[in-house]
Motif scaffolding. Structure first.
Motif, PDB file in Angstrom:
ATOM      1  N   ILE A   1      57.045   6.336  18.360  1.00 39.22           N
ATOM      2  CA  ILE A   1      55.755   6.518  17.635  1.00 39.22           C
ATOM      3  C   ILE A   1      55.806   5.672  16.419  1.00 39.22           C
ATOM      4  O   ILE A   1      57.023   5.694  14.917  1.00 39.22           O
ATOM      5  CB  ILE A   1      55.115   8.080  16.937  1.00 39.22           C
ATOM      6  N   LYS A   2      55.048   4.220  16.097  1.00 41.27           N
ATOM      7  CA  LYS A   2      55.416   3.904  15.184  1.00 41.27           C
ATOM      8  C   LYS A   2      54.415   4.116  13.416  1.00 41.27           C
ATOM      9  O   LYS A   2      54.813   4.276  12.356  1.00 41.27           O
ATOM     10  CB  LYS A   2      54.482   2.229  15.677  1.00 41.27           C
ATOM     11  N   PHE A   3      53.253   4.647  14.013  1.00 42.40           N
ATOM     12  CA  PHE A   3      52.811   4.921  12.362  1.00 42.40           C
ATOM     13  C   PHE A   3      51.757   6.183  12.411  1.00 42.40           C
ATOM     14  O   PHE A   3      51.256   7.038  13.798  1.00 42.40           O
ATOM     15  CB  PHE A   3      51.307   3.565  12.694  1.00 42.40           C
TER      16      PHE A   3
ATOM     17  N   MET B   1      62.653  10.342  11.796  1.00 43.26           N
ATOM     18  CA  MET B   1      62.340   9.501  13.473  1.00 43.26           C
ATOM     19  C   MET B   1      62.079   8.555  13.431  1.00 43.26           C
ATOM     20  O   MET B   1      62.216   7.711  14.212  1.00 43.26           O
ATOM     21  CB  MET B   1      61.266  10.653  14.532  1.00 43.26           C
ATOM     22  N   GLY B   2      61.854   7.981  12.108  1.00 43.19           N
ATOM     23  CA  GLY B   2      61.258   6.508  11.916  1.00 43.19           C
ATOM     24  C   GLY B   2      60.103   5.859  11.478  1.00 43.19           C
ATOM     25  O   GLY B   2      59.092   4.492  11.881  1.00 43.19           O
ATOM     26  N   VAL B   3      59.124   6.842  11.885  1.00 43.60           N
ATOM     27  CA  VAL B   3      57.417   6.924  12.226  1.00 43.60           C
ATOM     28  C   VAL B   3      57.368   6.717  10.461  1.00 43.60           C
ATOM     29  O   VAL B   3      57.418   6.976   9.317  1.00 43.60           O
ATOM     30  CB  VAL B   3      56.888   8.102  12.503  1.00 43.60           C
TER      31      VAL B   3
ATOM     32  N   ALA C   1      62.250  11.740   3.192  1.00 45.79           N
ATOM     33  CA  ALA C   1      61.964  10.640   3.791  1.00 45.79           C
ATOM     34  C   ALA C   1      60.109  11.196   4.460  1.00 45.79           C
ATOM     35  O   ALA C   1      60.190  10.433   5.365  1.00 45.79           O
ATOM     36  CB  ALA C   1      62.718  11.638   5.205  1.00 45.79           C
ATOM     37  N   GLY C   2      60.007  12.377   4.086  1.00 41.68           N
ATOM     38  CA  GLY C   2      58.854  12.890   4.492  1.00 41.68           C
ATOM     39  C   GLY C   2      57.794  12.196   3.578  1.00 41.68           C
ATOM     40  O   GLY C   2      56.043  12.667   3.615  1.00 41.68           O
ATOM     41  N   LEU C   3      57.446  11.664   2.929  1.00 36.71           N
ATOM     42  CA  LEU C   3      56.426  10.465   1.806  1.00 36.71           C
ATOM     43  C   LEU C   3      56.443   9.763   2.674  1.00 36.71           C
ATOM     44  O   LEU C   3      56.749   8.690   2.654  1.00 36.71           O
ATOM     45  CB  LEU C   3      56.705  10.682   0.334  1.00 36.71           C
ATOM     46  N   PRO C   4      54.867   9.360   1.858  1.00 39.62           N
ATOM     47  CA  PRO C   4      54.265   8.303   2.747  1.00 39.62           C
ATOM     48  C   PRO C   4      54.810   7.190   2.223  1.00 39.62           C
ATOM     49  O   PRO C   4      54.900   6.708   1.486  1.00 39.62           O
ATOM     50  CB  PRO C   4      52.804   8.249   2.637  1.00 39.62           C
ATOM     51  N   LEU C   5      55.109   6.101   3.095  1.00 38.48           N
ATOM     52  CA  LEU C   5      56.108   4.876   2.545  1.00 38.48           C
ATOM     53  C   LEU C   5      54.279   3.778   2.025  1.00 38.48           C
ATOM     54  O   LEU C   5      55.229   3.510   1.509  1.00 38.48           O
ATOM     55  CB  LEU C   5      56.712   4.107   3.834  1.00 38.48           C
TER      56      LEU C   5
END
Ligand SMILES: [Zn+2]
Length: 299
Positions: free
Chosen positions: A85-87, A107-109, A139-143
């Motif tokens: 899962i990329k994005f 997970m790196g998404v 870790a859960g905030l939009p990058l």
């Protein structure tokens, strides 16, 4: 284990805030619906998820509740052939759409959203009893945030990500999968019940009406319109929903001009004539009339 319980308790608090009972997440099953060779929707508890699969990796819309992340990840694996899962795009801030963000982020998404949504995740409103909201961990905030629109070119699909200002909330986005001819609307359009304008999170009547018009303009007669809640439907249903919204606005506006209070306006049942056009099962007439009253009164 401890972390799971904290997340479960928070998810329960979020659900209670939506006026629903607390579900037993262990009993929730993720139902996958195949729409084409590379587009699927997942229904479990909370907002609907969309998945685009293929050799370029998985593109995902929304994450439901944190305790469901593992089941959701397994459901995605079952149709993605194990591609990463990329994005992920978040359609809006509510916990039944963003609750799993931390787990997927770990997970790196890479998560994308409008800046207003990211800000509300980081600085949430207090809960219904005034208890402080729980900020989303880093870790859960939009990058990545975007202010207008974005296009992803993945898996042979053109994915248009289009910001819809101040509709259900102030951080709404629609996702238009052009080749699949699918539009995901998040919650500013829902195919059951009356609209829900979350004014505390920056939603507005005007923005919702403009957003619905945008979907009507983008969609063709065969476009699948995928709401955050309720059956998958079409452009005609969005037009009908907008007519109800504008009709109720006119009725409430008359009562506001007469100097009626919110209680009297709600009691007058100004949406009554539209009830037969609103599929049952979602937000109530009274709540929507109250929201329309508050907005018209404030302007
Ligand atoms: Zn919502």
């Amino acid at each position: 284990m401890k972390r799971y319980w904290i997340l479960a308790a928070l998810a329960t608090a979020a659900l209670t805030a939506f006026g629903q009972g607390a579900p037993d997440f262990s009993k929730v099953e993720i139902k996958t619906t195949k729409h084409s060779n590379n587009f699927y929707t997942l229904d479990g508890q909370g907002g609907r998820i969309g998945i685009l699969t293929g050799p370029d990796g998985v593109f995902m819309v929304d994450s439901q509740f944190a305790p469901l992340s593992e089941k959701i990840n397994n459901a995605i694996k079952a149709v993605s052939g194990g591609a990463p899962i990329k994005f992920m795009i978040n359609t809006h801030v509510h916990g039944d759409h963003t609750g799993g963000d931390e787990n997927f982020g770990k997970m790196g998404v890479t998560i994308f959203s409008r800046p207003q949504l990211r800000n509300r995740l980081a600085h949430p409103n207090p809960g219904p009893n005034g208890q402080p909201g729980r900020p989303m961990p880093a870790a859960g905030l939009p990058l990545v945030t975007y202010t207008g629109s974005l296009t992803f070119n993945m898996n042979g699909e053109e994915v248009r990500v289009i910001g819809i200002p101040r509709a259900h909330t102030d951080g709404d986005t629609i996702i238009y999968f052009v080749t699949n001819d699918v539009i995901m609307t998040g919650d500013f359009f829902r195919s059951v019940g009356y609209p829900n304008i979350d004014r505390a999170n920056g939603g507005s009547l005007r923005g919702m009406s403009d957003g619905l018009a945008r979907v009507v303009a983008l969609a063709g007669p065969n476009t699948k319109v995928v709401p955050g809640h309720g059956p998958i439907t079409d452009r005609a249903a969005v037009m009908a929903h907008r007519d109800v919204l504008l009709g109720v606005q006119r009725k409430v506006s008359d009562l506001v001009k007469q100097g009626k209070s919110e209680t009297d306006t709600v009691a007058a049942k100004p949406a009554g004539e539209f009830n037969s056009r609103v599929p049952e099962g979602g937000p109530t007439e009274d709540r929507f009339v109250g929201q329309v009253f508050q907005e018209l009164k404030a302007n």
